[in-house]
Design a protein around this motif. Structure first.
Motif, PDB file in Angstrom:
ATOM      1  N   LEU A   1       1.583  11.216 -12.036  1.00 44.04           N
ATOM      2  CA  LEU A   1       1.176  12.604 -12.861  1.00 44.04           C
ATOM      3  C   LEU A   1       2.659  13.256 -13.032  1.00 44.04           C
ATOM      4  CD1 LEU A   1      -1.574  14.279 -10.763  1.00 44.04           C
ATOM      5  CD2 LEU A   1      -1.205  14.281 -13.307  1.00 44.04           C
TER       6      LEU A   1
ATOM      7  N   PRO B   1      -0.033   8.286  -6.951  1.00 42.69           N
ATOM      8  CA  PRO B   1      -0.478   9.425  -7.967  1.00 42.69           C
ATOM      9  C   PRO B   1       0.466  10.448  -8.040  1.00 42.69           C
ATOM     10  CG  PRO B   1      -1.937   8.801  -5.842  1.00 42.69           C
ATOM     11  CD  PRO B   1      -0.661   7.899  -5.916  1.00 42.69           C
ATOM     12  N   PHE B   2       1.509  10.727  -7.006  1.00 40.87           N
ATOM     13  CA  PHE B   2       2.468  11.615  -7.406  1.00 40.87           C
ATOM     14  C   PHE B   2       3.109  11.210  -8.734  1.00 40.87           C
ATOM     15  CE2 PHE B   2       6.835  13.022  -7.228  1.00 40.87           C
ATOM     16  CZ  PHE B   2       6.821  14.216  -7.129  1.00 40.87           C
ATOM     17  N   PHE B   3       4.023  10.028  -8.582  1.00 31.95           N
ATOM     18  CA  PHE B   3       4.512   9.671  -9.628  1.00 31.95           C
ATOM     19  C   PHE B   3       4.248   9.437 -11.005  1.00 31.95           C
ATOM     20  CE2 PHE B   3       7.041   8.643  -5.765  1.00 31.95           C
ATOM     21  CZ  PHE B   3       8.498   8.935  -6.229  1.00 31.95           C
TER      22      PHE B   3
ATOM     23  N   TYR C   1       0.281   4.387  -2.358  1.00 34.07           N
ATOM     24  CA  TYR C   1      -0.211   5.892  -1.877  1.00 34.07           C
ATOM     25  C   TYR C   1       0.849   6.973  -2.671  1.00 34.07           C
ATOM     26  CZ  TYR C   1      -2.628   3.377   2.161  1.00 34.07           C
ATOM     27  OH  TYR C   1      -3.255   2.709   2.826  1.00 34.07           O
ATOM     28  N   ILE C   2       2.153   6.344  -2.720  1.00 36.18           N
ATOM     29  CA  ILE C   2       2.879   7.484  -3.408  1.00 36.18           C
ATOM     30  C   ILE C   2       2.713   7.618  -4.915  1.00 36.18           C
ATOM     31  CG2 ILE C   2       4.637   7.433  -1.800  1.00 36.18           C
ATOM     32  CD1 ILE C   2       6.377   5.599  -3.491  1.00 36.18           C
TER      33      ILE C   2
ATOM     34  N   SER D   1       0.904  -1.171   0.042  1.00 40.36           N
ATOM     35  CA  SER D   1       0.027  -0.141  -0.112  1.00 40.36           C
ATOM     36  C   SER D   1       0.789   1.176  -0.142  1.00 40.36           C
ATOM     37  CB  SER D   1      -1.096  -0.055   1.068  1.00 40.36           C
ATOM     38  OG  SER D   1      -0.056  -0.197   2.398  1.00 40.36           O
ATOM     39  N   PRO D   2       1.938   1.296   0.497  1.00 40.93           N
ATOM     40  CA  PRO D   2       2.806   2.495   0.432  1.00 40.93           C
ATOM     41  C   PRO D   2       3.289   3.092  -0.870  1.00 40.93           C
ATOM     42  CG  PRO D   2       3.748   1.092   2.192  1.00 40.93           C
ATOM     43  CD  PRO D   2       2.706   0.343   1.331  1.00 40.93           C
ATOM     44  N   TYR D   3       3.263   2.181  -1.784  1.00 36.37           N
ATOM     45  CA  TYR D   3       3.524   2.322  -3.444  1.00 36.37           C
ATOM     46  C   TYR D   3       2.389   2.799  -3.859  1.00 36.37           C
ATOM     47  CZ  TYR D   3       7.735  -0.280  -2.583  1.00 36.37           C
ATOM     48  OH  TYR D   3       9.020  -0.847  -2.144  1.00 36.37           O
TER      49      TYR D   3
END
Lengths: 304, 331, 433
Positions: B46, B42-44, B39-40, B35-37
């Motif tokens: 975009l 969307p940033f990567f 969560y991060i 799940s950490p991946y």
């Protein structure tokens, strides 16, 4: 449900005790010091400096071009043309209302999205252990170091490939996540969300997303509120990219207000009236959000 | 805010429940692992779209003889890089950038830290003071530029008029190198000090009270409290403020560009920064997009190096004091 | 976990949905004309990009009434610089330029190098429409015309009659023209009268800025910095050095030491800062605004060294456009004398068309702020007096920029003397090669 009570349920007694202690601090119980007259004097000076340019903008907006030309340093008493100048702006051919609506849409959508994505990512970077965490974080920060002037041409190529030029989405999408926001939330979580809270939530059977939702998000409220405010203001005042990709036919506020300068002689009373009109929504936001923001900060790390 | 009710704990496990429990355990492991991946991501995602493509494109451009309008020319390898580092203007831009950066960022962070400490005290009308400090941030850049142009005009400006009253001769804000840098630094600090103050304040508010209480019991003086409790506790935020100020400061563009009517950094390039030079190369008379891209990449590397140094310094300074405070607490 | 994942998905889609809905609402105008074909008669949407004030608002309405199949979308930028950034970005990206793009004469030469990006607008129907030197500015070496002239900036001399009187000089506009040499006015004469004026010690300077005077002088040199083949001769050309020396020698006593458009320059209009300045038509509005409340400004029908032009624009048709034929027709219509007279009446942009210069509406124009001077007639005379169309090659603006900075170092910032500043200029020019 009181926040402490809720935390006790969801995150366990230790966390609740911790939260209560923090609230104690924030409510000023046993607060270490009160502001003396030195503090008030210094803050008053800072505030006067802060306030002057806004007042100056208003002074010029209430004046007229000849008066401004004749007095490089304006008198502190406003002139009588404020409403006149405002109506000149509203009646000029700059699509003010469309621009206002566009600006609101862009600023609201980017703020909400930046806060959401940055909080999620920040939580992961600060509090979860996963492979490549540090490297990825450094990468995020490094992306901020790319000079923005240069990105304009490739970004424009991309936007015309997507057929987005002239449309608001061309301004919204590039602003939907910021490395700044991710970095900011990461640092905030690192310092203000104790592991014991997360552990407690996990022990109580919360999965990751629920831990995030019930524990991390409430803790992040003050920082998220600030990030929202910063993002909103940055989006509101952004000129160059909206100007390039939208142009004056579907403008945001800075793009449309820029047209007030479209003559060889700049009528500063008109330009500043436009600036005042564009700043009023921000000040309103300040007044509404300010109370929230400060009480958010005051409540410390945990508030339900 | 919290809408999801806590799940019912299973008290007794039937075989069916046992399977469910196992599945839950497995899901939970996946949850922790992946799940950490999520969560991060969307940033990567975009960033890959709107950030990475420009980055790769620019590096490709920097290796070519590339005219902004004429488009791609020959592949020239690192010739653009070699050319720009031989230009005296590049070095002058670098000098100005560092000078303005130091003159603005150092006072800015220090003032912000003290302002935040003041605002952290138990004040009357907290909202008023806090919002007041942030006011300059909402002033539109066009107004900021105009106001400071008027203040720092060499012959007709307010700054020189005031200095004259206290007997200091007129200062050449637009001719003297150092004076122009100070004027620009003032403009920068005006808009950004309050912003950093609030960031630091938010972090200060999150410092647990018991740390201070222990210090009060110790009889620590206020300055000592500030130095050995506040600063070390602010470490992550201080790192954030210093790194973002470094990046923003080394990319400084708007303020020096607004500082005079031509926006070229002065007749002797007294305040032309690296990003202004980059812009002039690419969009000015030369239209050398290739060289502009090369400058951008050099600047990018410089920022990384300086950023790393600052990161290390900040960690070290606040880190040392942190261990000091632990010692203090033991005593 | 399922619930939470779902909520995450819902949130993302909702957010994306908001973004799409929000941006979808304002895109209709953009899409309206994209399907239309380029054949005439069928509905077509043309985009027209201008900056500053072209005075086209009424004309656009008129054109759409005359051509019901045409919809014009007018995009305005506030300043010439912004329009330039905008067009450059689009040319670099290879897409997105408007069907008709306005270009200022200052940045026309840099685009002339890429004339293949613009449509050749040569057409028998527009031959002889403009002043010769105006056409020459937009014509490539191989005879391609990339822009139709809109306005020009023919220069007279604006002066303060009250300060002239104070200095014991004649102050009537015909007498001032005579004083400066009338039809055979020279820069020597201009500086000579400047000495007389300065000797009277009125407290005002003779002119505003060395850079401005230099610009007037260098614009009268055919090949100042580059030969027709592009070879840089700026450092070898004795004329350039001579003008540089002459301007700075005069500036030492006669200049107000102001950078044009700077805050100090603007403020000086209220403080009797200087007595004369070079005055293209559009400058009248600048002076009137900056010098509000100051009495005594007038304009003389004279310009040292022959005529002079400062500024002016063109309409071009980028090759990337989809409706080039219609765009060309629009540009031709907008730049016809009748239309430019209307633009002049609306916003004071002085027309570049031969026929417009004899038009009664133009000739009868007077300006109350300038002591009721017949500005239309004076500027028409000044436009006809321009003889030289200086060659501006690919390096013209880089060199001229370096030169302006060299002059400002001495005149305004005072960081250098003429010799050391010239040395820096030499260095700058050598870097270009």
């Amino acid at each position: 449900m009181s926040s402490v009570g809720m935390i006790e349920q969801t995150a366990g007694k230790g966390a609740a005790r911790y939260a209560a202690r923090r609230r104690g601090n924030a409510l000023g119980v046993g607060s270490n010091r009160r502001g003396g007259w030195v503090t008030y004097t210094l803050l008053t000076i800072v505030l006067l400096i802060s306030f002057y340019p806004i007042y100056y903008t208003f002074l010029l907006a209430s004046s007229d071009a000849p008066t401004i030309a004749q007095n490089p340093i304006p008198s502190l008493i406003p002139g009588g043309n404020f409403l006149d100048n405002i109506s000149r702006v509203l009646n000029s051919d700059i699509k003010f209302w469309q621009a206002l609506w566009n600006s609101i849409v862009v600023a609201v959508v980017t703020s909400v999205s930046v806060v959401l994505f940055a909080t999620l990512a920040g939580f992961s970077f600060a509090k979860l252990r996963f492979r490549g965490r540090r490297a990825l974080l450094v990468f995020v920060i490094a992306t901020m170091a790319v000079p923005t002037q240069l990105g304009v041409v490739p970004l424009f190529i991309l936007m015309s490939e997507l057929g987005w030029t002239g449309k608001l989405i061309a301004v919204i999408v590039p602003g939907m996540v910021t490395a700044f926001g991710v970095f900011w939330m990461t640092q905030y979580f690192e310092e203000s969300l104790p592991y014991e809270l997360i552990e407690a939530a996990r022990v109580d059977g919360c999965n990751m997303i629920r831990t995030f939702w019930n524990v991390a998000l409430p803790a992040a409220k003050p920082a998220a509120a600030m990030l929202a405010l910063f993002t909103f203001v940055a989006s509101w005042t952004n000129f160059f990219w909206p100007f390039i990709v939208l142009g004056s036919s579907n403008p945001t506020l800075p793009v449309s207000l820029q047209l007030l300068q479209a003559s060889y002689f700049k009528d500063y009373s008109l330009i500043m009236a436009g600036v005042v009109l564009a700043t009023i929504p921000l000040i309103l936001l300040f007044i509404v959000a300010g109370k929230q923001l400060v009480s958010g900060i005051m409540a410390g790390a945990v508030k339900g | 805010m919290a809408v999801i009710a806590p799940e019912q704990e299973q008290q007794e496990l039937s075989p069916k429940d046992q399977r469910r429990f196992d599945r839950r355990q497995r899901l939970s492991r996946w949850d922790v692992k992946y799940s950490p991946y999520l969560y991060i991501s969307p940033f990567f995602i975009l960033f890959a779209l709107v950030g990475l493509f420009p980055l790769v494109y620019t590096s490709w451009v920097s290796l070519h003889d590339w005219n902004l309008i004429g488009g791609k020319g020959d592949f020239v390898g690192f010739e653009n890089y070699a050319t720009v580092v031989q230009q005296p203007l590049f070095w002058r831009g670098l000098r100005n950038t560092f000078s303005i950066f130091l003159l603005s960022s150092v006072p800015q962070v220090i003032i912000a830290l003290f302002l935040a400490a003041m605002l952290d005290a138990n004040l009357r009308a907290k909202t008023f003071w806090r919002m007041g400090v942030l006011l300059p941030y909402v002033v539109m850049p066009v107004a900021v530029g105009m106001i400071f142009n008027k203040v720092f005009a060499d012959q007709s400006g307010m700054a020189n008029a005031l200095l004259e009253k206290v007997g200091i001769g007129p200062i050449g804000w637009h001719s003297d190198v150092l004076a122009s840098h100070i004027a620009i630094a003032t403009m920068v600090d005006f808009r950004w000090t309050g912003y950093n103050t609030l960031i630091l304040l938010a972090a200060m508010q999150a410092i647990p009270q018991d740390l201070y209480e222990a210090a009060v019991v110790d009889g620590a003086a206020r300055w000592r409290q500030f130095r050995s409790i506040t600063i070390p506790s602010l470490r992550p935020t201080l790192i954030f403020v210093i790194i973002t100020s470094t990046i923003g400061g080394l990319q400084i563009f708007d303020e020096p560009r607004m500082f005079d009517q031509t926006g070229q950094g002065g007749s002797d390039r007294q305040w032309m920064t690296v990003t202004m030079y980059l812009y002039e190369l690419g969009w000015g008379a030369q239209k050398s997009f290739g060289r502009a891209s090369a400058v951008a990449w050099i600047l990018f590397l410089i920022i990384l190096v300086i950023g790393a140094i600052n990161f290390w310094l900040t960690r070290r300074i606040s880190g040392t004091e942190s261990s000091e405070s632990k010692k203090g607490a033991k005593r | 976990m399922r619930t939470s994942k779902k909520s995450w998905v819902v949130l993302t889609t909702a957010l994306a949905g908001v973004a799409l809905v929000a941006s979808g609402c304002s895109s209709s105008a953009e899409e309206a004309g994209s399907d239309a074909t380029a054949t005439s008669g069928e509905p077509v949407t043309l985009t027209l990009a201008t900056f500053n004030e072209f005075g086209y608002e009424g004309l656009i309405e008129e054109y759409m009434q005359l051509n019901p199949n045409v919809t014009i979308e007018h995009k305005k930028a506030a300043t010439s610089n912004e329009a330039r950034d905008n067009l450059n970005t689009r040319l670099a990206a290879g897409s997105g330029a408007s069907d008709v793009e306005a270009i200022e004469v200052d940045w026309l030469p840099e685009l002339l190098q890429y004339s293949d990006r613009f449509m050749d607008l040569t057409d028998p129907s527009v031959e002889g429409r403009w002043l010769d030197w105006k056409v020459a500015q937009a014509t490539t070496a191989d005879g391609k015309l990339i822009g139709y002239g809109t306005d020009i900036g023919p220069e007279g001399i604006c002066y303060r009659a009250d300060l002239f009187e104070k200095a014991g000089l004649p102050s009537d506009r015909a007498e001032v023209a005579e004083l400066l040499g009338g039809a055979s006015a020279t820069w020597d004469k201009y500086f000579e009268v400047g000495d007389q004026f300065m000797a009277a010690d009125t407290g005002a300077a003779w002119f505003d800025s060395a850079g401005a005077v230099y610009q007037g002088m260098i614009n009268q040199v055919q090949n100042a910095y580059e030969q027709a083949d592009g070879t840089i001769i700026a450092l070898e050309n004795p004329e350039v050095k001579a003008i540089y020396d002459q301007v700075l020698a005069a500036a030492a006593t006669q200049s107000a030491n102001l950078g044009q458009w700077s805050e100090d320059w603007t403020a000086a209009f209220q403080k009797d800062g200087f007595a004369t300045m070079q005055c293209p038509g559009w400058m009248l509005g600048v002076i009137e605004g900056n010098a509000a409340g100051v009495e005594g400004w007038d304009i003389a029908d004279v310009f040292p060294g022959g005529g002079g032009n400062w500024g002016g624009s063109f309409l071009t048709v980028p090759e990337m456009g989809e409706h080039k034929a219609e765009a060309k027709a629009l540009a031709a219509w907008l730049t016809a004398p009748e239309q430019q007279i209307k633009a002049f009446q609306a916003k004071g942009t002085f027309p570049s068309q031969q026929a417009a210069l004899t038009d009664e509406a133009l000739l009868s124009q007077t300006n109350a702020f300038f002591n009721d001077a017949p500005t239309g007639e004076i500027l028409a005379n000044r436009a006809n007096a321009v003889t030289v169309a200086p060659f501006k090659g690919p390096n013209y603006f880089a060199i001229n920029d370096a030169m302006q900075q060299a002059l400002n170092r001495v005149d305004v910032a005072k960081t250098d003397d003429p010799a050391s500043s010239w040395a820096k200029f030499e260095n700058d020019v050598q870097q270009l090669g």
